[in-house]
Design an enzyme around this catalytic site. Sequence first.
Site, PDB file in Angstrom:
ATOM      1  N   ASP A   1      31.113 -89.001  75.021  1.00 21.97           N
ATOM      2  CA  ASP A   1      31.733 -90.281  75.370  1.00 21.97           C
ATOM      3  C   ASP A   1      31.564 -91.300  74.259  1.00 21.97           C
ATOM      4  O   ASP A   1      30.787 -91.097  73.322  1.00 21.97           O
ATOM      5  CB  ASP A   1      31.158 -90.801  76.700  1.00 21.97           C
TER       6      ASP A   1
ATOM      7  N   ASN B   1      22.235 -93.667  88.019  1.00 24.15           N
ATOM      8  CA  ASN B   1      23.062 -93.604  89.244  1.00 24.15           C
ATOM      9  C   ASN B   1      23.701 -92.218  89.428  1.00 24.15           C
ATOM     10  O   ASN B   1      24.577 -92.054  90.270  1.00 24.15           O
ATOM     11  CB  ASN B   1      24.143 -94.691  89.214  1.00 24.15           C
TER      12      ASN B   1
ATOM     13  N   HIS C   1      25.398 -90.511  87.054  1.00 22.89           N
ATOM     14  CA  HIS C   1      26.575 -90.207  86.240  1.00 22.89           C
ATOM     15  C   HIS C   1      26.252 -89.186  85.153  1.00 22.89           C
ATOM     16  O   HIS C   1      25.113 -89.073  84.702  1.00 22.89           O
ATOM     17  CB  HIS C   1      27.222 -91.484  85.663  1.00 22.89           C
TER      18      HIS C   1
ATOM     19  N   GLU D   1      31.251 -91.980  86.371  1.00 27.34           N
ATOM     20  CA  GLU D   1      30.474 -92.815  87.287  1.00 27.34           C
ATOM     21  C   GLU D   1      30.691 -92.384  88.736  1.00 27.34           C
ATOM     22  O   GLU D   1      31.755 -91.832  89.070  1.00 27.34           O
ATOM     23  CB  GLU D   1      30.941 -94.276  87.146  1.00 27.34           C
TER      24      GLU D   1
HETATM   25  C1  GLP Z   1      24.661 -93.246  78.976  1.00 23.11           C
HETATM   26  C2  GLP Z   1      25.477 -92.033  78.568  1.00 23.11           C
HETATM   27  C3  GLP Z   1      25.125 -90.825  79.404  1.00 23.11           C
HETATM   28  C4  GLP Z   1      23.620 -90.661  79.463  1.00 23.11           C
HETATM   29  C5  GLP Z   1      23.010 -91.878  80.097  1.00 23.11           C
HETATM   30  C6  GLP Z   1      21.522 -91.745  80.333  1.00 23.11           C
HETATM   31  O1  GLP Z   1      25.195 -93.903  80.077  1.00 23.11           O
HETATM   32  N1  GLP Z   1      26.872 -92.262  78.668  1.00 23.11           N
HETATM   33  O2  GLP Z   1      25.737 -89.680  78.837  1.00 23.11           O
HETATM   34  O3  GLP Z   1      23.287 -89.506  80.181  1.00 23.11           O
HETATM   35  O4  GLP Z   1      23.292 -92.947  79.232  1.00 23.11           O
HETATM   36  O5  GLP Z   1      20.787 -92.654  79.602  1.00 23.11           O
HETATM   37  P1  GLP Z   1      19.235 -92.596  79.433  1.00 23.11           P
HETATM   38  O6  GLP Z   1      18.908 -91.285  78.818  1.00 23.11           O
HETATM   39  O7  GLP Z   1      18.967 -93.744  78.503  1.00 23.11           O
HETATM   40  O8  GLP Z   1      18.635 -92.775  80.774  1.00 23.11           O
END
Ligand code: GLP
Length: 250
Positions: free
Chosen positions: A73, A142, A144, A149
């Site tokens: 992404d 959440n 995702h 989402e």
């Molecule tokens: C972002 C990315 C996701 C990732 C998420 C988790 O939102 N788009 O692909 O899994 O962060 O973040 P963290 O590892 O900081 O909890």
Amino acid sequence: MRSPGPPVVSVFPHDRAAARALAQRVAAALADNPRLVLGLPTGRTPVRFYHDLAALAEHGHADFSQATTFNLDEFLGLAADHAGSYRSFMDAHLFSRVRIAKERINFLNGAAPDPVAECRRYEAAIAGAGGIDIQILGLGANGHIGFNEPAPELQPRTHRVVLTPETRRANAALFAGDPSAVPAEALSMGMATILQARSIVLLATGRSKAHCIAGALRGPITPQLPASFLQLHHDADLILDAAAASQLTH
Ligand code: GLP
């Protein structure tokens, strides 16, 4: 490759051990198949994994010279060289430390004038590379994955998405801690794009992920918990630390 079946869960005592195990697994996959096509995530969770993987590469134990990557992404409206872009994150944490051909690093262009066409281009590029061999995922607090989402319905293919306030807050660190500076939209692989990978490995660490991990593995498959769709994949593994696994009952 393991036999097809429900997601396999590996629990490590702490996040560093989980990151190391995943780095070793990717290095081994690169040794087996130097032309590996890897799907890659961003976030705080994979930082240690990328550090370990880059260290393996620096010591000659992970060869990216023929590998191809596709990131999940990117924020909409940000050029690749913007300090807050996921591309900049990947350059800092992995790409600048390994010998990988620039033309085999694939990224959604957040600044593309036509985001819909950009999503189509990305799908075609994944298909053109022969599909993704190993898709590595993180997990949003959440539930995702990528930027898919929780919603009444999920988008199958790479698409434009409006980020939840929670996700913008979670990404604020890339924007000097200011959630309002986090772009309101993003481009993300869709759920079918992700599930089409030949294998999937989700890395989750910390207590904040425990509830979603339990729901994703033991609960119903629901678009309100996008990670629950991993139950449909025949070769999905979860690499967890003890905190992320703490709400799993056996
Ligand atoms: C972002 C990315 C996701 C990732 C998420 C988790 O939102 N788009 O692909 O899994 O962060 O973040 P963290 O590892 O900081 O909890």
